[in-house]
Design a protein around this motif. Structure first.
Motif, short mmCIF file in Angstrom:
data_model
loop_
_atom_site.label_atom_id
_atom_site.label_comp_id
_atom_site.label_asym_id
_atom_site.label_seq_id
_atom_site.Cartn_x
_atom_site.Cartn_y
_atom_site.Cartn_z
N UNK A 263 36.91 43.22 35.22
CA UNK A 263 36.73 44.27 36.24
C UNK A 263 37.84 44.41 37.10
N UNK A 264 38.93 43.48 37.43
CA UNK A 264 39.83 43.85 38.01
C UNK A 264 40.81 44.78 37.41
N UNK A 265 40.79 45.17 36.27
CA UNK A 265 41.45 46.00 35.43
C UNK A 265 40.83 47.28 35.73
N UNK A 266 39.71 47.47 35.85
CA UNK A 266 38.82 48.86 36.23
C UNK A 266 38.90 49.07 37.77
N UNK A 267 38.92 48.10 38.71
CA UNK A 267 38.91 48.41 39.95
C UNK A 267 40.02 47.75 40.57
N UNK A 268 41.31 48.33 40.62
CA UNK A 268 42.31 47.49 41.16
C UNK A 268 42.41 47.56 42.53
N UNK A 269 41.55 48.19 43.22
CA UNK A 269 41.90 48.27 44.65
C UNK A 269 41.07 47.04 45.54
N UNK A 270 40.50 46.21 44.69
CA UNK A 270 39.59 45.09 45.23
C UNK A 270 40.53 43.78 45.19
#
Length: 384
Positions: A79-86
């Protein structure tokens, strides 16, 4: 959804105790329940995912699949690849295998198309190391016409006005009762025997209620009359210190230690000094009030290529998932004497400055409120 060992163990224990007929009925029941919940989740507009501590996708509904353009095989996707702003490193850091922190944040995703997302994460209490993620698409909210915004503003003012009318009832009743008792004491034939300490106590109560009324009205006016921002270069470090100096008596009275850490030469941002001051005041006040028995408030200021970042980390009681979900709803608050307008003002100021904001909280371990202001080279978005 991936089959987990814990579920298989429970299933096996239950399954072994059943006769052949009951096993068939039990299996049919499981299939029906799974189908029912799959149908419900796929009918929801918000994206729903279940992730583990390695950020692998254990489950996702159709809305999440569409929103993030998920492929058929997600076994190698994090998920870190899909939502890098977290800030995933902070969320994953823990001394045990349980996931404690609850998160709410707004961010922009660029793939498969540019969209604005409200991200909400909460641990699954019965499943160690798993968390549910809810993604709410707010892109259309940011493209509304002026007429639509005006209609919603009128609606919001009506709701706020009704809330204010309700909020001022209690202090007005208290004022009336104390003044009535005070009047009767003074007019009584035995008034010369009035206890001065009792009179002073009633006057203190009246003064406190007047201050409470003033606070409610001031917050209401600030929420509905933000005015046009007077944007100019603002030094975030100087402004935060200005607010801390103003709040020094309350901070010291609550035995809160403040620690500030700043990157050398933190660049200025373009902002409205008074609006930002009001937002910082509400953030710091919420943090201080969350530490009823004293504690530490740590403030960090640093830069990234795209943002100027401020973080306010308290060692208070933290928030429940329900409290985090409702924290930006006016007049919905769990704080004694609060009115819920302060967080609404924080959100409005952030939006008017094109800032992203997020909250990370953990019960009994504190809360971190993060503001990310766009750098001069980054496009400043006009938010509702």
């Amino acid at each position: 959804m991936a089959v987990r060992k814990k579920f298989i163990d429970r299933f096996s224990e239950r399954f072994d105790d059943l006769d052949s007929g009951s096993r068939q009925a039990y299996l049919l029941r499981l299939v029906r329940e799974r189908g029912f919940f799959e149908t419900v989740f796929n009918a929801i507009d918000d994206g729903i995912l279940v992730i583990d501590r390695e950020l692998k996708l254990n489950y996702f509904n159709r809305a999440a699949e569409k929103l993030l353009a998920l492929p058929a095989d997600t076994s190698n996707i994090r998920l870190s690849r899909l939502l890098p702003g977290i800030e995933w490193e902070r969320l994953l850091h823990s001394e045990d295998d349980k996931w404690h922190q609850v998160v709410q944040q707004e961010l922009e995703i660029l793939y498969p198309e540019s969209r604005y997302i409200q991200f909400y994460l909460t641990p699954l209490a019965d499943e160690t190391g798993l968390a549910a993620v809810i993604l709410h698409d707010v892109t259309e909210n940011r493209r509304r016409t002026g007429a639509e915004l005006e209609r919603e503003t009128v609606k919001a003012v009506s709701i706020l006005a009704a809330g204010v009318a309700h909020e001022i009832g209690n202090p007005l009743n208290s004022l009336y009762l104390n003044l009535q008792i005070l009047e009767e004491s003074i007019k009584s034939p035995d008034s010369q025997h009035c206890d001065p300490a009792e009179i002073v106590s009633m006057l203190d109560i009246c003064k406190s209620e007047v201050e409470r009324l003033d606070s409610i009205i001031h917050s209401f006016l600030s929420a509905i009359r933000p005015g046009k921002g007077n944007f100019a270069p603002v030094d975030l470090q100087e402004l935060v210190i200005e607010v801390l100096n103003f709040m020094r008596p309350e901070i010291e009275a609550r035995k809160v230690e403040v620690k500030c850490s700043w990157n050398t030469g933190l660049p200025k941002i373009s902002g409205d000094h008074e609006q930002l001051k009001q937002a910082f005041y509400n953030i710091i006040r919420n943090a201080v009030q969350a530490m009823s028995n004293g504690g530490t408030l740590e403030i960090f200021g640093y830069s990234t290529p795209e943002f100027r970042v401020l973080e306010f980390a308290d060692s208070g009681r933290g928030m429940t998932p329900e409290a985090l979900r409702d924290m930006f709803i006016p007049f919905k608050t769990t704080k004694a004497g609060g009115n819920g307008i302060g967080t609404m003002i924080i959100e409005r100021v952030c939006r008017e400055h094109g800032a992203e904001f997020g909250v990370v909280t953990e019960a009994d371990r504190g809360t971190v409120f993060q503001l990310r202001f766009p750098a001069g080279t980054r496009r400043v978005r006009l938010l509702n």
